[in-house]
Design a protein around this motif. Structure first.
Motif, PDB file in Angstrom:
ATOM      1  N   GLU A 267     -29.643  22.275  21.018  1.00 20.29           N
ATOM      2  CA  GLU A 267     -30.014  21.580  19.776  1.00 20.29           C
ATOM      3  C   GLU A 267     -29.691  22.440  18.552  1.00 20.29           C
ATOM      4  OE1 GLU A 267     -33.963  19.868  19.461  1.00 20.29           O
ATOM      5  OE2 GLU A 267     -33.851  19.973  17.263  1.00 20.29           O
ATOM      6  N   ALA A 268     -29.971  23.743  18.652  1.00 17.91           N
ATOM      7  CA  ALA A 268     -29.665  24.633  17.526  1.00 17.91           C
ATOM      8  C   ALA A 268     -28.166  24.640  17.256  1.00 17.91           C
ATOM      9  CB  ALA A 268     -30.172  26.044  17.813  1.00 17.91           C
ATOM     10  N   LEU A 269     -27.372  24.642  18.336  1.00 14.89           N
ATOM     11  CA  LEU A 269     -25.922  24.621  18.153  1.00 14.89           C
ATOM     12  C   LEU A 269     -25.485  23.307  17.515  1.00 14.89           C
ATOM     13  CD1 LEU A 269     -23.236  26.232  18.715  1.00 14.89           C
ATOM     14  CD2 LEU A 269     -22.890  24.521  20.495  1.00 14.89           C
ATOM     15  N   MET A 270     -26.048  22.211  18.007  1.00 17.44           N
ATOM     16  CA  MET A 270     -25.694  20.900  17.472  1.00 17.44           C
ATOM     17  C   MET A 270     -26.033  20.822  15.983  1.00 17.44           C
ATOM     18  SD  MET A 270     -27.015  17.802  16.662  1.00 17.44           S
ATOM     19  CE  MET A 270     -25.688  17.055  15.728  1.00 17.44           C
ATOM     20  N   ARG A 271     -27.236  21.291  15.616  1.00 19.72           N
ATOM     21  CA  ARG A 271     -27.638  21.285  14.207  1.00 19.72           C
ATOM     22  C   ARG A 271     -26.692  22.138  13.359  1.00 19.72           C
ATOM     23  NH1 ARG A 271     -32.440  19.752  12.395  1.00 19.72           N
ATOM     24  NH2 ARG A 271     -33.862  18.761  13.840  1.00 19.72           N
ATOM     25  N   SER A 272     -26.316  23.291  13.902  1.00 20.76           N
ATOM     26  CA  SER A 272     -25.446  24.185  13.132  1.00 20.76           C
ATOM     27  C   SER A 272     -24.045  23.594  13.001  1.00 20.76           C
ATOM     28  CB  SER A 272     -25.401  25.575  13.760  1.00 20.76           C
ATOM     29  OG  SER A 272     -24.691  25.558  14.988  1.00 20.76           O
ATOM     30  N   ARG A 273     -23.652  22.772  13.971  1.00 22.54           N
ATOM     31  CA  ARG A 273     -22.353  22.105  13.855  1.00 22.54           C
ATOM     32  C   ARG A 273     -22.406  21.020  12.775  1.00 22.54           C
ATOM     33  NH1 ARG A 273     -18.231  22.058  17.393  1.00 22.54           N
ATOM     34  NH2 ARG A 273     -18.153  19.784  17.256  1.00 22.54           N
ATOM     35  N   TYR A 274     -23.516  20.295  12.706  1.00 27.48           N
ATOM     36  CA  TYR A 274     -23.658  19.311  11.632  1.00 27.48           C
ATOM     37  C   TYR A 274     -23.596  20.028  10.275  1.00 27.48           C
ATOM     38  CZ  TYR A 274     -25.551  16.013   8.328  1.00 27.48           C
ATOM     39  OH  TYR A 274     -25.703  15.247   7.211  1.00 27.48           O
ATOM     40  N   SER A 275     -24.371  21.120  10.157  1.00 25.42           N
ATOM     41  CA  SER A 275     -24.359  21.882   8.901  1.00 25.42           C
ATOM     42  C   SER A 275     -22.958  22.367   8.577  1.00 25.42           C
ATOM     43  CB  SER A 275     -25.306  23.080   8.990  1.00 25.42           C
ATOM     44  OG  SER A 275     -26.631  22.644   9.100  1.00 25.42           O
ATOM     45  N   ALA A 276     -22.223  22.784   9.612  1.00 26.48           N
ATOM     46  CA  ALA A 276     -20.852  23.264   9.403  1.00 26.48           C
ATOM     47  C   ALA A 276     -19.963  22.145   8.856  1.00 26.48           C
ATOM     48  CB  ALA A 276     -20.279  23.817  10.702  1.00 26.48           C
ATOM     49  N   TYR A 277     -20.190  20.906   9.318  1.00 26.35           N
ATOM     50  CA  TYR A 277     -19.439  19.776   8.757  1.00 26.35           C
ATOM     51  C   TYR A 277     -19.730  19.629   7.270  1.00 26.35           C
ATOM     52  CZ  TYR A 277     -17.307  17.708  12.898  1.00 26.35           C
ATOM     53  OH  TYR A 277     -16.496  17.478  13.985  1.00 26.35           O
ATOM     54  N   THR A 278     -21.005  19.792   6.879  1.00 29.31           N
ATOM     55  CA  THR A 278     -21.336  19.606   5.458  1.00 29.31           C
ATOM     56  C   THR A 278     -20.761  20.725   4.604  1.00 29.31           C
ATOM     57  OG1 THR A 278     -23.416  20.873   5.314  1.00 29.31           O
ATOM     58  CG2 THR A 278     -23.548  18.620   6.195  1.00 29.31           C
ATOM     59  N   LEU A 279     -20.491  21.878   5.221  1.00 29.88           N
ATOM     60  CA  LEU A 279     -20.033  23.054   4.475  1.00 29.88           C
ATOM     61  C   LEU A 279     -18.535  23.304   4.621  1.00 29.88           C
ATOM     62  CD1 LEU A 279     -22.995  25.367   5.521  1.00 29.88           C
ATOM     63  CD2 LEU A 279     -22.650  24.356   3.260  1.00 29.88           C
ATOM     64  N   GLY A 280     -17.866  22.487   5.421  1.00 32.88           N
ATOM     65  CA  GLY A 280     -16.421  22.655   5.606  1.00 32.88           C
ATOM     66  C   GLY A 280     -16.050  23.864   6.450  1.00 32.88           C
ATOM     67  N   LEU A 281     -16.927  24.256   7.367  1.00 30.90           N
ATOM     68  CA  LEU A 281     -16.661  25.445   8.199  1.00 30.90           C
ATOM     69  C   LEU A 281     -15.866  25.052   9.446  1.00 30.90           C
ATOM     70  CD1 LEU A 281     -20.194  27.116   7.914  1.00 30.90           C
ATOM     71  CD2 LEU A 281     -18.146  27.557   6.533  1.00 30.90           C
ATOM     72  N   VAL A 282     -14.584  24.822   9.250  1.00 26.89           N
ATOM     73  CA  VAL A 282     -13.742  24.312  10.331  1.00 26.89           C
ATOM     74  C   VAL A 282     -13.646  25.308  11.488  1.00 26.89           C
ATOM     75  CG1 VAL A 282     -11.432  23.471  10.921  1.00 26.89           C
ATOM     76  CG2 VAL A 282     -12.444  22.886   8.712  1.00 26.89           C
ATOM     77  N   ASP A 283     -13.520  26.599  11.163  1.00 25.93           N
ATOM     78  CA  ASP A 283     -13.430  27.607  12.235  1.00 25.93           C
ATOM     79  C   ASP A 283     -14.653  27.551  13.144  1.00 25.93           C
ATOM     80  OD1 ASP A 283     -10.993  28.575  11.488  1.00 25.93           O
ATOM     81  OD2 ASP A 283     -11.795  30.240  10.304  1.00 25.93           O
ATOM     82  N   TYR A 284     -15.812  27.381  12.537  1.00 23.78           N
ATOM     83  CA  TYR A 284     -17.044  27.323  13.336  1.00 23.78           C
ATOM     84  C   TYR A 284     -17.035  26.098  14.248  1.00 23.78           C
ATOM     85  CZ  TYR A 284     -21.965  27.590  14.605  1.00 23.78           C
ATOM     86  OH  TYR A 284     -23.135  27.677  15.320  1.00 23.78           O
ATOM     87  N   LEU A 285     -16.572  24.980  13.721  1.00 21.77           N
ATOM     88  CA  LEU A 285     -16.522  23.762  14.528  1.00 21.77           C
ATOM     89  C   LEU A 285     -15.553  23.920  15.694  1.00 21.77           C
ATOM     90  CD1 LEU A 285     -16.685  21.356  11.509  1.00 21.77           C
ATOM     91  CD2 LEU A 285     -18.401  21.538  13.325  1.00 21.77           C
ATOM     92  N   VAL A 286     -14.481  24.664  15.484  1.00 23.88           N
ATOM     93  CA  VAL A 286     -13.515  24.891  16.556  1.00 23.88           C
ATOM     94  C   VAL A 286     -14.082  25.865  17.590  1.00 23.88           C
ATOM     95  CG1 VAL A 286     -11.250  25.883  17.117  1.00 23.88           C
ATOM     96  CG2 VAL A 286     -11.492  24.339  15.148  1.00 23.88           C
ATOM     97  N   THR A 287     -14.640  26.989  17.139  1.00 20.24           N
ATOM     98  CA  THR A 287     -15.059  28.024  18.090  1.00 20.24           C
ATOM     99  C   THR A 287     -16.327  27.652  18.857  1.00 20.24           C
ATOM    100  OG1 THR A 287     -16.244  29.239  16.368  1.00 20.24           O
ATOM    101  CG2 THR A 287     -13.992  29.924  16.824  1.00 20.24           C
ATOM    102  N   THR A 288     -17.056  26.633  18.406  1.00 20.43           N
ATOM    103  CA  THR A 288     -18.242  26.208  19.151  1.00 20.43           C
ATOM    104  C   THR A 288     -17.940  25.040  20.082  1.00 20.43           C
ATOM    105  OG1 THR A 288     -18.925  24.847  17.265  1.00 20.43           O
ATOM    106  CG2 THR A 288     -19.925  27.042  17.462  1.00 20.43           C
ATOM    107  N   THR A 289     -16.659  24.657  20.153  1.00 20.41           N
ATOM    108  CA  THR A 289     -16.233  23.654  21.126  1.00 20.41           C
ATOM    109  C   THR A 289     -15.822  24.396  22.403  1.00 20.41           C
ATOM    110  OG1 THR A 289     -15.468  22.209  19.344  1.00 20.41           O
ATOM    111  CG2 THR A 289     -14.569  21.782  21.533  1.00 20.41           C
ATOM    112  N   LEU A 290     -15.984  23.746  23.530  1.00 21.89           N
ATOM    113  CA  LEU A 290     -15.599  24.330  24.818  1.00 21.89           C
ATOM    114  C   LEU A 290     -14.247  25.046  24.683  1.00 21.89           C
ATOM    115  CD1 LEU A 290     -16.735  24.207  27.762  1.00 21.89           C
ATOM    116  CD2 LEU A 290     -15.189  22.275  28.126  1.00 21.89           C
ATOM    117  N   PRO A 291     -14.187  26.349  25.005  1.00 24.52           N
ATOM    118  CA  PRO A 291     -12.950  27.109  24.781  1.00 24.52           C
ATOM    119  C   PRO A 291     -11.692  26.423  25.313  1.00 24.52           C
ATOM    120  CG  PRO A 291     -14.712  28.613  25.329  1.00 24.52           C
ATOM    121  CD  PRO A 291     -15.281  27.214  25.473  1.00 24.52           C
ATOM    122  N   ALA A 292     -11.778  25.810  26.486  1.00 26.52           N
ATOM    123  CA  ALA A 292     -10.594  25.174  27.065  1.00 26.52           C
ATOM    124  C   ALA A 292     -10.126  23.974  26.251  1.00 26.52           C
ATOM    125  CB  ALA A 292     -10.876  24.745  28.498  1.00 26.52           C
TER     126      ALA A 292
END
Ligand code: ZN
Ligand code: ZN
Length: 164
Positions: free
Chosen positions: A39-64
């Protein structure tokens, strides 16, 4: 409270709706601390969308799956939307090695086609102390007896197959 795509000052309320400041909530995970729960990861991904943190959205997706992500589309969606809020409904942890989890949430935003509300149940898997989002739009098509793309060392059929 909702960001319009700019960067709010860091003592503002966290975009994920937690009532904490960004610095004491999702900002820690954006800065590199491992999110302790799905849940913390999911929340931080939503926050990353609002902040334009594309790298974070990529690196928190399954590496493969990371090479299969469309960075430009993520960035356009992130910056081209006004983010209106997140509501987390439910988290279901499936213990095991590795642990998996489902997080059910509703995200709201406004884009050129109007106000959008999207309810989703997203899957997450833990690997080496970090949680990763399993992106259902990136098809990996492993065989049932192939090693799981989450790097757990288990066969796909015994690990993440139910989450794709
Ligand atoms: Zn937060
Ligand atoms: Zn797996």
């Amino acid at each position: 409270m909702a960001s319009t795509g700019g960067n709010p000052v860091n003592n503002s309320t966290c975009p994920c709706g937690s009532q904490l400041t960004l610095n004491t909530c999702c900002g820690r995970y954006h800065a590199g601390t491992a999110a302790p729960t799905a849940e913390a990861l999911m929340r931080s991904r939503y926050s990353a969308y609002t902040l334009g943190l594309v790298d974070y959205l990529v690196t928190t997706t399954l590496p493969a799956q990371q090479s299969g992500l469309d960075r430009e589309a993520i960035q356009n969606w992130s910056l081209g939307s006004t983010w209106l809020g997140l509501e987390v409904e439910d988290t279901a942890l499936i213990e095991g090695a590795p642990a998996h989890a489902w997080v059910t949430f509703t995200a709201q935003w406004q884009d050129i086609s109007g106000k959008q509300s999207h309810r989703e149940r997203s899957a997450f898997v833990e690997h080496q102390g970090r949680w990763y989002f399993i992106d259902p739009t990136v098809d990996l098509k492993p065989g049932r007896n192939d090693p799981c793309p989450c790097s757990s060392g288990q066969k796909f059929k015994k690990c993440c197959s139910a989450f794709f």
